[in-house]
Design a protein around this motif. Structure first.
Motif, PDB file in Angstrom:
ATOM      1  N   LEU A  44      -3.175  -9.086  -8.125  1.00  0.00           N
ATOM      2  CA  LEU A  44      -2.055  -8.397  -8.524  1.00  0.00           C
ATOM      3  C   LEU A  44      -1.793  -7.158  -7.863  1.00  0.00           C
ATOM      4  N   GLY A  45      -0.303  -6.943  -7.415  1.00  0.00           N
ATOM      5  CA  GLY A  45      -0.237  -5.443  -6.888  1.00  0.00           C
ATOM      6  C   GLY A  45       1.018  -5.780  -6.276  1.00  0.00           C
ATOM      7  N   PRO A  46       1.653  -4.604  -5.250  1.00  0.00           N
ATOM      8  CA  PRO A  46       2.862  -4.510  -4.771  1.00  0.00           C
ATOM      9  C   PRO A  46       2.949  -5.482  -3.622  1.00  0.00           C
ATOM     10  N   CYS A  47       4.162  -5.952  -3.296  1.00  0.00           N
ATOM     11  CA  CYS A  47       4.236  -6.578  -1.933  1.00  0.00           C
ATOM     12  C   CYS A  47       3.626  -5.781  -0.864  1.00  0.00           C
ATOM     13  N   TRP A 103       0.318  -4.166   6.301  1.00  0.00           N
ATOM     14  CA  TRP A 103       1.151  -4.541   7.341  1.00  0.00           C
ATOM     15  C   TRP A 103       2.008  -5.833   6.808  1.00  0.00           C
ATOM     16  N   LYS A 104       3.448  -5.853   6.863  1.00  0.00           N
ATOM     17  CA  LYS A 104       4.112  -6.700   6.413  1.00  0.00           C
ATOM     18  C   LYS A 104       4.979  -7.536   7.380  1.00  0.00           C
ATOM     19  N   PRO A 105       4.751  -8.462   7.799  1.00  0.00           N
ATOM     20  CA  PRO A 105       5.739  -9.569   8.898  1.00  0.00           C
ATOM     21  C   PRO A 105       7.013  -9.730   8.219  1.00  0.00           C
ATOM     22  N   ARG A 106       7.979  -8.948   8.774  1.00  0.00           N
ATOM     23  CA  ARG A 106       9.317  -9.184   7.957  1.00  0.00           C
ATOM     24  C   ARG A 106      10.188 -10.022   8.929  1.00  0.00           C
ATOM     25  N   THR A 107      11.395 -10.603   8.502  1.00  0.00           N
ATOM     26  CA  THR A 107      12.224 -11.275   9.174  1.00  0.00           C
ATOM     27  C   THR A 107      13.035 -10.525  10.032  1.00  0.00           C
ATOM     28  N   SER A 108      13.490  -9.381   9.490  1.00  0.00           N
ATOM     29  CA  SER A 108      14.556  -8.286  10.267  1.00  0.00           C
ATOM     30  C   SER A 108      13.456  -7.499  10.675  1.00  0.00           C
ATOM     31  N   PRO A 109      13.801  -6.928  12.113  1.00  0.00           N
ATOM     32  CA  PRO A 109      13.084  -5.721  12.627  1.00  0.00           C
ATOM     33  C   PRO A 109      13.392  -4.454  11.948  1.00  0.00           C
ATOM     34  N   LYS A 156       7.757  -2.196   7.275  1.00  0.00           N
ATOM     35  CA  LYS A 156       6.822  -3.320   7.487  1.00  0.00           C
ATOM     36  C   LYS A 156       5.429  -2.939   7.025  1.00  0.00           C
ATOM     37  N   GLY A 157       5.397  -2.202   6.083  1.00  0.00           N
ATOM     38  CA  GLY A 157       4.215  -1.524   5.357  1.00  0.00           C
ATOM     39  C   GLY A 157       3.817  -0.203   6.042  1.00  0.00           C
ATOM     40  N   ALA A 158       2.563   0.244   5.405  1.00  0.00           N
ATOM     41  CA  ALA A 158       2.474   1.785   5.682  1.00  0.00           C
ATOM     42  C   ALA A 158       1.338   1.559   7.122  1.00  0.00           C
ATOM     43  N   GLY A 159       0.761   0.316   7.261  1.00  0.00           N
ATOM     44  CA  GLY A 159      -0.256   0.198   8.334  1.00  0.00           C
ATOM     45  C   GLY A 159      -1.538   0.715   7.995  1.00  0.00           C
ATOM     46  N   GLU A 160      -2.256   1.401   8.885  1.00  0.00           N
ATOM     47  CA  GLU A 160      -3.751   1.714   8.750  1.00  0.00           C
ATOM     48  C   GLU A 160      -3.631   2.949   7.572  1.00  0.00           C
ATOM     49  N   GLU A 161      -2.697   3.584   7.259  1.00  0.00           N
ATOM     50  CA  GLU A 161      -2.716   4.558   6.263  1.00  0.00           C
ATOM     51  C   GLU A 161      -2.763   4.028   5.032  1.00  0.00           C
ATOM     52  N   GLY A 162      -2.056   2.660   4.804  1.00  0.00           N
ATOM     53  CA  GLY A 162      -2.226   2.044   3.542  1.00  0.00           C
ATOM     54  C   GLY A 162      -3.347   1.638   3.205  1.00  0.00           C
ATOM     55  N   LEU A 163      -4.477   1.195   3.973  1.00  0.00           N
ATOM     56  CA  LEU A 163      -5.782   1.084   3.835  1.00  0.00           C
ATOM     57  C   LEU A 163      -6.483   2.223   3.046  1.00  0.00           C
ATOM     58  N   LYS A 164      -6.325   3.328   3.416  1.00  0.00           N
ATOM     59  CA  LYS A 164      -6.955   4.417   2.812  1.00  0.00           C
ATOM     60  C   LYS A 164      -6.507   4.449   1.259  1.00  0.00           C
ATOM     61  N   TRP A 165      -5.319   4.122   0.907  1.00  0.00           N
ATOM     62  CA  TRP A 165      -4.996   4.024  -0.390  1.00  0.00           C
ATOM     63  C   TRP A 165      -5.465   3.124  -1.212  1.00  0.00           C
ATOM     64  N   LEU A 166      -5.820   1.804  -0.586  1.00  0.00           N
ATOM     65  CA  LEU A 166      -6.574   0.758  -1.100  1.00  0.00           C
ATOM     66  C   LEU A 166      -8.138   1.122  -1.297  1.00  0.00           C
ATOM     67  N   GLN A 167      -8.364   2.057  -0.508  1.00  0.00           N
ATOM     68  CA  GLN A 167     -10.016   2.562  -0.674  1.00  0.00           C
ATOM     69  C   GLN A 167     -10.074   3.276  -1.946  1.00  0.00           C
ATOM     70  N   GLU A 168      -8.817   4.068  -1.962  1.00  0.00           N
ATOM     71  CA  GLU A 168      -8.903   4.872  -3.017  1.00  0.00           C
ATOM     72  C   GLU A 168      -8.562   4.288  -4.337  1.00  0.00           C
ATOM     73  N   VAL A 169      -7.998   3.143  -4.380  1.00  0.00           N
ATOM     74  CA  VAL A 169      -7.914   2.326  -5.738  1.00  0.00           C
ATOM     75  C   VAL A 169      -9.341   1.916  -5.922  1.00  0.00           C
ATOM     76  N   LYS A 170     -10.057   1.241  -5.038  1.00  0.00           N
ATOM     77  CA  LYS A 170     -11.404   0.858  -5.215  1.00  0.00           C
ATOM     78  C   LYS A 170     -12.325   1.646  -5.793  1.00  0.00           C
ATOM     79  N   ALA A 171     -12.254   2.769  -5.115  1.00  0.00           N
ATOM     80  CA  ALA A 171     -13.084   3.764  -5.731  1.00  0.00           C
ATOM     81  C   ALA A 171     -12.835   4.465  -7.126  1.00  0.00           C
ATOM     82  N   THR A 172     -11.476   4.539  -7.270  1.00  0.00           N
ATOM     83  CA  THR A 172     -11.198   5.110  -8.452  1.00  0.00           C
ATOM     84  C   THR A 172     -11.082   4.145  -9.841  1.00  0.00           C
ATOM     85  N   PHE A 173     -10.669   3.070  -9.423  1.00  0.00           N
ATOM     86  CA  PHE A 173     -10.575   2.100 -10.775  1.00  0.00           C
ATOM     87  C   PHE A 173     -11.505   0.981 -10.663  1.00  0.00           C
TER      88      PHE A 173
END
Length: 349
Positions: A11-14, A48-54, A58-75
């Motif tokens: 569960l979570g955002p696209c 990273w989001k493969p999108r139809t239109s350029p 396309k997602g936040a890239g490597e920075e987004g992984l840091k937010w996911l790490q924070e979710v894992k540590a916090t919750f």
């Protein structure tokens, strides 16, 4: 459902859009209370989001992984993200992502899947850094053998594989999923009702298939503010709507664990799902045909041509008589007559 690890809900955002969006969505999901104590979920967001239109987000890239790490540590919940390139695999594994998934666009290319499998093998090497599982969505086209081949490519890494049925073009492909379920009953299969429908309002009804078809859970797009989402906003649920959709299903699954349907009943449910899908396609095709008839009617009116053209009518009848659909000729012609009568009504409006 498998060995006790399932059902599981991802569960979570696209897409991971911002730290605030990721953390708020995770908090709201964690705060939900369901009518079962046996509810496990993985938080997901696409870095990273493969999108139809350029020009699409396309997602936040490597920075987004840091937010996911924070979710894992916090919750204290496991986290998942999509990978589409070998370098994504490396970064995701280094960031400690618990689950990785390959999307439908990646799954359509067996060379890409092979490269991803090699990267998973290279960057894990059987170490404790290996993800708990790799999820593989069906290809964008309804190709059961390609999906099965992709499962086998990923299995060579030694990491457990989970199939995700997301449909094709916002439509289910139950025959394809049924083929995989029969060929590999040992592989868990999740439902992706968000992509299967493209419409958040249809997600609750599709979730019924988890129980009916004895699937192993679902992957559902959930966003704290779907109306403001930077991708797939129409198909994302709010956490509150997620609870309303999942609670009845979870209650039925608890009951089903006590009164489990027979294998024969499950098989019948799969066949019925295939029939429902074909019926939807049939009526959708007829509706599309009537729309073309309406446009023909407008052209005929503009050019002073009568709606009924006997020569054209006879051409179609002769073509149908010479067509082998494996159906009785009188049955085909009866159906055609009904369609033709409605087509004339549409043209005369």
């Amino acid at each position: 459902m498998g060995d006790g690890k399932y059902p599981i809900y991802i569960l979570g955002p696209c897409a991971a859009e911002s730290r605030e969006q990721v953390m708020e969505t995770a908090k709201q999901i964690c705060d939900l209370r369901f009518n079962t104590s046996d509810f496990r979920f993985v938080f997901r967001a696409g870095a990273w989001k493969p999108r139809t239109s350029p020009y699409s987000f396309k997602g936040a890239g490597e920075e987004g992984l840091k937010w996911l790490q924070e979710v894992k540590a916090t919750f204290g919940v496991p986290v998942a993200t999509e990978v589409a390139l070998p370098d994504h695999v490396r970064l995701a594994i280094e960031a400690g992502m618990d689950y990785l998934w390959l999307g439908a666009r990646t799954s359509a290319n067996p060379i890409a899947v092979e490269a991803m499998a090699e990267a998973i093998d290279r960057y894990t090497g059987g170490s404790t850094a290996a993800p708990k599982a790799i999820l593989i969505k069906n290809p964008v086209n309804a190709d059961a053998q390609l999906w099965l081949g992709n499962i086998e490519r990923l299995e060579k890494t030694g990491v457990p594989v989970i199939a995700v049925h997301r449909g094709c073009g916002h439509k289910p492909c139950w025959n394809m999923a049924h083929t995989i379920r029969l060929a590999r009953p040992d592989i868990p299969m999740l439902l992706d009702p968000s992509h299967m429908s493209g419409d958040a309002a249809q997600v609750p009804a599709l979730l019924e298939k988890v129980a009916e078809l004895d699937l192993d859970g679902a992957m559902i797009e959930v966003h704290c503010h779907p109306e403001a989402a930077l991708s797939d906003n129409a198909q994302q649920l709010t956490p509150t709507r997620l609870r309303d959709a999942l609670d009845p299903l979870l209650s039925r699954l608890c009951l089903a664990s006590l009164i489990c349907p027979s294998d024969d009943q499950k098989e019948l449910n799969w066949f019925r799902a295939e029939i429902d899908e074909l019926d939807d396609r049939l009526w959708g095709t007829i509706a599309a045909r009537m729309e073309v008839s309406r446009r023909i009617g407008e052209w005929k009116k503009a050019h002073g041509v009568a709606p009924l053209q006997p020569e054209r009518y006879q051409q179609i009848v002769e073509r149908l008589r010479g067509t082998n659909y494996g159906l009785p000729e009188d049955f085909i012609l009866k159906i055609w007559e009904l369609i033709h009568e409605q087509s004339l009504r549409v043209q005369e409006v």
